[in-house]
Design a protein around this motif. Structure first.
Motif, PDB file in Angstrom:
ATOM      1  N   ASN A 163      17.775  54.464  -9.332  1.00  0.00           N
ATOM      2  CA  ASN A 163      18.972  54.441  -8.115  1.00  0.00           C
ATOM      3  C   ASN A 163      18.385  53.167  -6.874  1.00  0.00           C
ATOM      4  OD1 ASN A 163      20.147  56.517  -9.306  1.00  0.00           O
ATOM      5  ND2 ASN A 163      19.290  58.065  -8.550  1.00  0.00           N
ATOM      6  N   GLU A 164      17.813  52.330  -7.089  1.00  0.00           N
ATOM      7  CA  GLU A 164      17.307  51.010  -6.468  1.00  0.00           C
ATOM      8  C   GLU A 164      18.196  49.643  -6.673  1.00  0.00           C
ATOM      9  OE1 GLU A 164      15.943  51.966  -3.161  1.00  0.00           O
ATOM     10  OE2 GLU A 164      14.297  53.439  -4.380  1.00  0.00           O
ATOM     11  N   ALA A 165      18.096  48.957  -5.685  1.00  0.00           N
ATOM     12  CA  ALA A 165      19.203  47.399  -5.900  1.00  0.00           C
ATOM     13  C   ALA A 165      18.345  46.293  -6.481  1.00  0.00           C
ATOM     14  CB  ALA A 165      19.652  47.529  -4.695  1.00  0.00           C
ATOM     15  N   THR A 166      19.018  46.148  -7.479  1.00  0.00           N
ATOM     16  CA  THR A 166      18.328  44.601  -7.547  1.00  0.00           C
ATOM     17  C   THR A 166      18.394  43.335  -7.825  1.00  0.00           C
ATOM     18  OG1 THR A 166      17.001  45.651  -8.892  1.00  0.00           O
ATOM     19  CG2 THR A 166      17.108  43.081  -9.873  1.00  0.00           C
TER      20      THR A 166
ATOM     21  N   ARG B 188      12.860  43.886   0.597  1.00  0.00           N
ATOM     22  CA  ARG B 188      12.987  45.210   0.536  1.00  0.00           C
ATOM     23  C   ARG B 188      11.678  45.766   1.087  1.00  0.00           C
ATOM     24  NH1 ARG B 188      14.399  46.967  -4.374  1.00  0.00           N
ATOM     25  NH2 ARG B 188      14.504  45.149  -5.083  1.00  0.00           N
ATOM     26  N   CYS B 189      12.293  47.078   1.426  1.00  0.00           N
ATOM     27  CA  CYS B 189      11.132  47.819   2.481  1.00  0.00           C
ATOM     28  C   CYS B 189       9.304  49.000   1.354  1.00  0.00           C
ATOM     29  CB  CYS B 189      11.888  49.208   2.960  1.00  0.00           C
ATOM     30  SG  CYS B 189      11.052  50.791   4.051  1.00  0.00           S
ATOM     31  N   PRO B 190       8.878  49.244   1.585  1.00  0.00           N
ATOM     32  CA  PRO B 190       7.721  49.941   0.487  1.00  0.00           C
ATOM     33  C   PRO B 190       8.424  51.292   0.235  1.00  0.00           C
ATOM     34  CG  PRO B 190       6.691  48.989   3.161  1.00  0.00           C
ATOM     35  CD  PRO B 190       7.838  49.213   2.905  1.00  0.00           C
ATOM     36  N   CYS B 191       9.154  51.822   0.710  1.00  0.00           N
ATOM     37  CA  CYS B 191      10.115  53.158   0.260  1.00  0.00           C
ATOM     38  C   CYS B 191      11.473  52.057  -0.865  1.00  0.00           C
ATOM     39  CB  CYS B 191      10.720  52.976   1.224  1.00  0.00           C
ATOM     40  SG  CYS B 191      12.635  53.264   1.602  1.00  0.00           S
ATOM     41  N   ASN B 192      10.907  50.942  -1.178  1.00  0.00           N
ATOM     42  CA  ASN B 192      12.100  50.652  -2.581  1.00  0.00           C
ATOM     43  C   ASN B 192      13.377  50.352  -1.810  1.00  0.00           C
ATOM     44  OD1 ASN B 192       9.831  50.242  -4.121  1.00  0.00           O
ATOM     45  ND2 ASN B 192      10.250  52.244  -4.903  1.00  0.00           N
TER      46      ASN B 192
END
Length: 252
Positions: A86-89, A102-106
């Motif tokens: 569910n993360e953005a690329t 990109r934050c360390p929380c992805n």
């Protein structure tokens, strides 16, 4: 925290408070902490879209979990969401004047290129990210005729030298167009004139030598070749007149 921090902390994909970010508030990465991070590096930048084609479908690799993401029908988007994590690329370069972080929380964020400090919007993260300065892009050497062009097919921008006196092939969608209407019109007129001259000569030769052709059958091949060449030039003229025209945004 300044206005810039809050105005530029929107994630690229909404409703992406994913499960993967819940583990980031443990020991070593406390919530509401300040960290230093660079902008998305070359390994996170989207590859050229034509290089993302694998087999018969268009896919990219998720930059978080490395799962394949189907991007068919999503050419107009800048980022896509992974169905696994569910993360953005990103699949395109950021808009002009923007950069990905990109934050360390992805969580993938977008902010101004000049931003030095932003905040992650996720409720269970809220980290303050101090950005390292973006690398200075060397100026593009000025070249006579070099201009910025918006492709009529995919609406992406690319550089083209109008002094080449040729058609432009977009590096994004690989389709051909005329840069400005003048080039296509001038080529269309040229081929129309040549086809008219050649067809007139073919008709004149046919009328003037038809009696000779009655006893020399090979002459008919000359007639056929002249008419075929004239029709080919006419079709080429129609091709240029019907060609789509890309828009010149201005000189570089």
């Amino acid at each position: 925290m300044g206005d810039e921090e809050y105005n530029e902390k929107k994630p690229l994909l909404q409703n992406d408070h994913s499960k993967s970010s819940g583990n980031l508030s443990g020991p070593g990465i406390p919530a509401n902490s300040t960290i230093v991070a660079g902008v998305v590096g070359p390994e996170d930048l989207p590859p050229p879209y034509q290089q993302a084609l694998q087999g018969n479908g268009a896919t990219v690799t998720c930059r978080v979990c490395q799962s394949p993401i189907d991007v068919s029908g999503k050419r107009d988007q800048h980022v896509v969401k992974c169905n696994q994590c569910n993360e953005a690329t990103p699949i395109r370069n950021p808009p002009a004047g923007k950069k990905y972080v990109r934050c360390p929380c992805n969580c993938l964020l977008i902010c101004k290129s000049s931003s030095q400090r932003i905040a992650c919007p996720r409720p269970n993260c809220k980290k303050i990210i101090n950005l390292t300065p973006s690398p200075v892009t060397p100026p593009i050497p000025s070249s006579p005729g070099l201009c910025k062009v918006t492709c009529v097919h995919c609406r992406d921008t690319f550089l083209f030298n109008t002094l080449k006196n040729a058609l432009a092939r977009c590096p994004h969608c690989r389709k051909v167009s005329s840069v400005g209407p003048q080039f296509a019109k001038s080529r269309g007129k040229l081929f129309l004139f040549l086809s008219f001259i050649l067809l007139c000569l073919a008709v004149g030769v046919t009328v003037g030598t038809y009696q000779y052709a009655a006893t020399h059958g090979g002459t008919y091949f000359i007639y056929a070749g002249a008419f075929i060449a004239g029709l080919a030039l006419l079709l080429r003229s129609i091709y240029y007149y019907s060609m789509k025209v890309s828009i010149i945004e201005g000189p570089v």
